[in-house]
Design an enzyme around this catalytic site. Sequence first.
Site, PDB file in Angstrom:
ATOM      1  N   SER A 192       9.363  72.986  35.700  1.00 48.65           N
ATOM      2  CA  SER A 192      10.622  72.249  37.117  1.00 48.65           C
ATOM      3  C   SER A 192      11.079  72.583  36.942  1.00 48.65           C
ATOM      4  CB  SER A 192      10.134  70.774  36.664  1.00 48.65           C
ATOM      5  OG  SER A 192      10.420  69.913  37.807  1.00 48.65           O
TER       6      SER A 192
ATOM      7  N   ASP B 193      -0.747  68.886  40.357  1.00 52.86           N
ATOM      8  CA  ASP B 193       0.248  69.231  39.792  1.00 52.86           C
ATOM      9  C   ASP B 193       1.032  68.742  41.411  1.00 52.86           C
ATOM     10  OD1 ASP B 193       2.978  68.825  40.523  1.00 52.86           O
ATOM     11  OD2 ASP B 193       3.680  70.728  38.906  1.00 52.86           O
TER      12      ASP B 193
ATOM     13  N   HIS C  49       2.529  67.070  36.958  1.00 55.78           N
ATOM     14  CA  HIS C  49       3.886  67.347  37.217  1.00 55.78           C
ATOM     15  C   HIS C  49       4.165  67.623  35.885  1.00 55.78           C
ATOM     16  CE1 HIS C  49       7.060  69.458  38.101  1.00 55.78           C
ATOM     17  NE2 HIS C  49       7.828  68.187  37.816  1.00 55.78           N
TER      18      HIS C  49
END
Lengths: 197, 376
Positions: B155, B320, B353
């Site tokens: 991320s 995601d 995610h």
Amino acid sequence: MSAILERADFDLIASWVQPGERVLDLGCGDGSLLKRLIVERGAKGYGVELEAAGVLAAIANDINVIQGNLEQGLAGFDDQTFNHVVLSRTLQTVRHTERILSEMLRVGREAVVSFPNFAYWKNRMAVMAGRMPVSEDLPYEWFDTPNLRFFTLLDFESLCAKMGLVIRERQVLDEAGRLVTEEPNFLGSLAVYRLGR
Amino acid sequence: MSGVGIVAAQTAHFTQPLALKGGGLLPAFDLVYETYGTLNAAKSNAILVCHALSGHHHVAGRTADEFGKPTANIGWWDNIIGPGRPLDTERFFIVGLNNLGGCHGSTGPASPNPATGKPWGADFPVVTVEDWVDGQARLADHLGVDAWAAVMGGSLGGMQALQWTLSFPERVRHALVIAAAPKLSAENIAFNDVARQAILTDPDFHGGHFYEHGVRPLRGLRLARMLGHITYLSDDQMAEKFGRRLRVGAGSYGFDVEFEIESYLRYQGDKFAGVFDANTYLRMTKALDYFDPAQDFDGDLARALARARAKFLVIAFSTDWRFTPERSREIVHALVHNGQAVAYVEIDSAHGHDSFLMDEPHYHAVVDTYLKRVKL
């Protein structure tokens, strides 16, 4: 695919790649062809592979492998990025045949395509005897084959003509990996083409 | 106990001022960090792990209580680090830190402003991914690491790994960019702004100077985290984990907690608001919004990445929707365009995610296989 024929196939492709050229191998599996082109020919290679196991093996081989589905085309790859785009023994498994051929010549200057010749005499014999051919080069039963398209040298060349693709070179091999010059659509087990626009 | 065992944080103090991208200067700062494994004699086996929005320096192992016994406080990416794990501490020296502006010990909004002696609060500068990487480079100097064998993160951490290859091309040999994007989409920024508005409009925020009022904007922070959590999960995973199940005794036609998902989000929100700093949260989300290495290159990502010398492993996860696989492929195709070394893997995972934190066997096998070929 027999080991002998695999080497013969790769030998031909390797002989067409010049040092420093950029190669994209579609359906690269564990990346063994690319590895060879990089080590022996000094090429810069990328591979595309869908299967997770192939991708993992290619990473272990230190290959620039990109996981992706050829059926979705080559979106994201820029036009004319590669000297050669290789589709080795995979065209017969692809549903969108014309699209992948067009895409190969969009991103590359040359498409290298190899495929098993369904009109090889042993295959013809099998069909004459009433059964679909199962051999070292077509090792699957009709119900479990990944192959979607069954075609011959003549079929492929007529598609190239229809699509306006130029055949720059054609090499045909028998089951022992020897070059076939006479009656290739009858005596040839595997065909390898170099295509351009 | 498998893994790296008991760990303790260290603090590096830097007296050389740090110039920030948004203008301004941090006169001096601390970075708190942990390390696992041993730096080899050639100093060629160091891996930097960058944290995401709410992460920190405690990446692996367990902290100890006052009697030296391991606590339940386990690192946020413990499943990937340790002897025999993908980030193998028998082979690599692994560094995790808390970024500048953080709230886990590194200099941040709650730290004293040397000019006033009071907490920085709203006056703490907005820090960017570039600033974090500059700070991390100071830490690398401090540790004697000239070049990282790899920099990795998921991320926002993946964005830092990418930025490392651009800010210090000669100091990073491999970049593992996981569940990341080359820049945020408008939708991503929109989510971040709703989260920020929740904090900024909390009456206890006091313009960021809540410390001196003896309060914390807990309601805003809680809402921000609840919203964030929705975007970290996948629809399928939420359906499977919570569905429309009601809590026992629910069905009162009121607004108290009734559905399990409500209970889960409120729990996550409360837990987070209890430990996190609102000013840090605002800055972390701003750093995400501003990240766009292609900005100085007319939006041309390939040109922006051309100066990188590292080899890349880019990983995305099928479910995601915060940073979709398409966003990772933008990075991949820019690198391919330039003829740079990159491998790209798309992992089938149900966890949205958050997948990058999960112990998914194929995902870990990919990281393990990739790192095994990294030469020391």
